[in-house]
Design an enzyme around this catalytic site. Structure first.
Site, PDB file in Angstrom:
ATOM      1  N   PHE A   1      18.135  25.514  79.186  1.00 25.38           N
ATOM      2  CA  PHE A   1      18.001  26.025  80.457  1.00 25.38           C
ATOM      3  C   PHE A   1      18.963  27.205  80.506  1.00 25.38           C
ATOM      4  O   PHE A   1      20.094  27.086  80.337  1.00 25.38           O
ATOM      5  CB  PHE A   1      18.212  25.192  81.611  1.00 25.38           C
ATOM      6  CG  PHE A   1      18.083  25.671  83.022  1.00 25.38           C
ATOM      7  CD1 PHE A   1      16.824  26.124  83.426  1.00 25.38           C
ATOM      8  CD2 PHE A   1      19.163  26.107  83.643  1.00 25.38           C
ATOM      9  CE1 PHE A   1      16.525  26.699  84.622  1.00 25.38           C
ATOM     10  CE2 PHE A   1      18.920  26.738  84.737  1.00 25.38           C
ATOM     11  CZ  PHE A   1      17.743  26.881  85.561  1.00 25.38           C
TER      12      PHE A   1
ATOM     13  N   ASP B   1      25.973  29.577  75.994  1.00 29.63           N
ATOM     14  CA  ASP B   1      25.713  29.506  77.484  1.00 29.63           C
ATOM     15  C   ASP B   1      26.371  28.120  77.920  1.00 29.63           C
ATOM     16  O   ASP B   1      26.163  27.233  77.823  1.00 29.63           O
ATOM     17  CB  ASP B   1      24.232  29.190  77.745  1.00 29.63           C
ATOM     18  CG  ASP B   1      23.954  29.028  79.198  1.00 29.63           C
ATOM     19  OD1 ASP B   1      25.007  28.870  80.052  1.00 29.63           O
ATOM     20  OD2 ASP B   1      22.880  29.151  79.564  1.00 29.63           O
TER      21      ASP B   1
ATOM     22  N   LYS C   1      28.780  28.386  86.679  1.00 32.83           N
ATOM     23  CA  LYS C   1      28.909  27.440  88.032  1.00 32.83           C
ATOM     24  C   LYS C   1      30.417  26.992  88.590  1.00 32.83           C
ATOM     25  O   LYS C   1      30.609  27.294  89.751  1.00 32.83           O
ATOM     26  CB  LYS C   1      28.321  26.224  87.576  1.00 32.83           C
ATOM     27  CG  LYS C   1      26.953  26.216  87.429  1.00 32.83           C
ATOM     28  CD  LYS C   1      26.258  24.851  87.038  1.00 32.83           C
ATOM     29  CE  LYS C   1      24.797  24.890  87.211  1.00 32.83           C
ATOM     30  NZ  LYS C   1      23.951  25.324  86.163  1.00 32.83           N
TER      31      LYS C   1
HETATM   32  C1  LIG Z   1      22.789  26.209  86.133  1.00 31.62           C
HETATM   33  C2  LIG Z   1      22.610  27.017  84.626  1.00 31.62           C
HETATM   34  C3  LIG Z   1      22.161  28.389  84.582  1.00 31.62           C
HETATM   35  C4  LIG Z   1      21.881  29.311  85.621  1.00 31.62           C
HETATM   36  O1  LIG Z   1      22.710  29.412  86.638  1.00 31.62           O
HETATM   37  P1  LIG Z   1      22.412  30.374  88.086  1.00 31.62           P
HETATM   38  O2  LIG Z   1      23.770  30.167  88.653  1.00 31.62           O
HETATM   39  O3  LIG Z   1      21.577  29.074  88.768  1.00 31.62           O
HETATM   40  O4  LIG Z   1      21.571  31.626  87.763  1.00 31.62           O
HETATM   41  C5  LIG Z   1      22.064  28.783  83.257  1.00 31.62           C
HETATM   42  N1  LIG Z   1      22.246  28.069  82.209  1.00 31.62           N
HETATM   43  C6  LIG Z   1      22.799  27.113  82.233  1.00 31.62           C
HETATM   44  C7  LIG Z   1      23.209  26.075  80.938  1.00 31.62           C
HETATM   45  C8  LIG Z   1      23.112  26.202  83.658  1.00 31.62           C
HETATM   46  O5  LIG Z   1      23.245  24.890  83.693  1.00 31.62           O
END
Ligand SMILES: *Cc1c(COP(=O)(O)O)cnc(C)c1O
Length: 397
Positions: A137, A222, A251
């Site tokens: 994700f 990420d 986050k």
């Molecule tokens: C939550 C998340 C995102 C997206 O972040 P947003 O602030 O909602 O755009 C991207 N990568 C990972 C691994 C995430 O957990």
């Protein structure tokens, strides 16, 4: 009152979220209160965001102090909190430079653009393909949903951005087979969060690093979910000893305030020359002042170390629960990014926990995900374990 509020919300808001029927009004530490005055112990933390708990007083003060001084001037000028936060990130990670933005998706978007631009600038514009992982994700913008290895997230938006390929996570053979001189970067989460708290084998990340080095491709981590102490280290990559070329954060960096960051090594970030990328709100003073206080509190209170210990305790309690209940298939995770895989769907367990005053999350249908504030106590964990024990016992009768 509550039902009226919810009906009003459902008549004026886009229906993009399937929300629980709670109107949350206030929080302190690991506790939230709704408009009925009911208290909940929070094992969601705004989806791994409020790592220092709700209404963290130091962060609130830094935010208010900065708000009285200066909100925003744009990136046409320098501002103090942005410089200090970038310096802290550089001093405490593999990276040499930072680009600030406002969310995880934007940070990943910047990472994708930076990777492509690197090869464009080297005279290899055809080398633009990025390999990412199945069940990954990376966000909801067009670029990041194209990088996301879940069909349900791309559904309805075709054609997505081209140039993304997917291989199974934790499968070094599959990655090796796809690697080549058309690949500009490999992008992955050190632990898959939304994908169901999936931890790779100990040697996996080092093997990925080696494949990237051999092929001359960049490695992007990420760490939007795994960063900022969540896994028991400030950044999850530290567990493996393998540093990426590019890392994204969001986050928990602002403990609930919107901020994203894309970090990179000097030679890689060199492709971001004036005009190559930008964000109006990126690194704006109020938010970076608050984030700077977040990292100060994390250092002062040794939050990653605390998370490591409390996370081990939590996992041991969940393992004991697994011995008692057939329904549990697996306990996994690192630090306070913990998953409990069930043999049945988890939605009813989430609802039952909520009735009993605990907020938990379920991902991939049957994986209960626990991502509490990193200041969660043994007592709060014990209370949740007892609650789960009762729920699983009642299900058997
Ligand atoms: C939550 C998340 C995102 C997206 O972040 P947003 O602030 O909602 O755009 C991207 N990568 C990972 C691994 C995430 O957990």
């Amino acid at each position: 009152m509550k039902n009226q509020l919810i009906a009003r919300a459902d008549s004026v808001l886009a229906a993009t979220y399937k929300r629980f029927p709670l109107v949350i009004e206030r929080g302190q530490g690991c506790t939230l209160w709704d408009t009925d005055g009911r208290a909940y112990t929070d094992f969601v933390a705004g989806i791994a965001v409020c790592n220092l708990g709700h209404a963290c007083p130091e962060v609130a003060k830094a935010l208010c102090d900065q708000a009285e001084r200066l909100f925003h001037v744009s990136n046409l000028y320098y501002t103090l909190p942005q410089i200090e936060l970038a310096a802290w990130l550089v001093d405490n990670s593999f990276a040499d430079r930072v680009f600030f933005c406002n969310s995880g998706a934007e940070a990943n978007e910047a990472a994708i653009k930076l990777a492509r631009k690197n090869f464009h600038d080297k005279g290899q514009p055809d080398r633009y393909k990025i390999i990412s992982m199945e069940k990954s994700f990376h966000g909801r913008t067009f670029g990041t949903l194209s990088a996301t290895g879940q069909q349900k997230i791309r559904e309805g938006y075709a054609p997505v951005l081209s140039g993304f390929e997917f291989v199974p996570f934790n499968d070094i053979i599959a990655l090796k087979r796809r690697m080549g001189d058309d690949i500009c970067a490999v992008m992955l989460e050190p632990i898959q969060g939304e994908g169901g708290v999936v931890c790779p084998d100990a040697a996996y990340l080092a093997a990925v690093r080696q494949l990237c080095d051999d092929a001359g491709a960049l490695l992007i981590f990420d760490e939007v979910q795994t960063g900022m102490g969540r896994t028991g280290r400030m950044f999850a990559y530290e567990h493996s000893g393998v540093a990426p070329d590019i890392m994204t954060l969001a986050k928990a960096l602002g403990n609930g305030l919107p901020i994203g960051a894309m970090l990179a090594k000097e030679n890689v970030m060199a492709a971001f020359v004036p005009g190559a990328h930008a964000s109006t709100f990126g690194g704006t003073p109020v938010i970076t002042a608050a984030a700077l206080e977040v990292v100060r509190v994390m250092e002062r209170d040794r939050i990653p170390e605390r998370c490591r210990k409390v996370g081990e305790y939590f996992k041991s309690r969940l393992q004991a629960l697994m011995d008692r209940h057939e329904i549990i298939e697996d306990v996994r995770g690192l630090g306070l990014l913990v998953g409990l895989k069930l043999k049945t769907p988890g939605a009813s367990i989430v609802a039952e926990c909520m009735k009993r005053g605990f907020l938990i999350n379920c991902t991939q249908e049957n994986i209960l995900r626990f991502i509490p504030p990193l200041i969660i106590t043994h007592q709060e964990i014990d209370a949740l374990i007892n609650c789960l024990d009762d729920i699983f016992s009642e299900m058997r009768i």
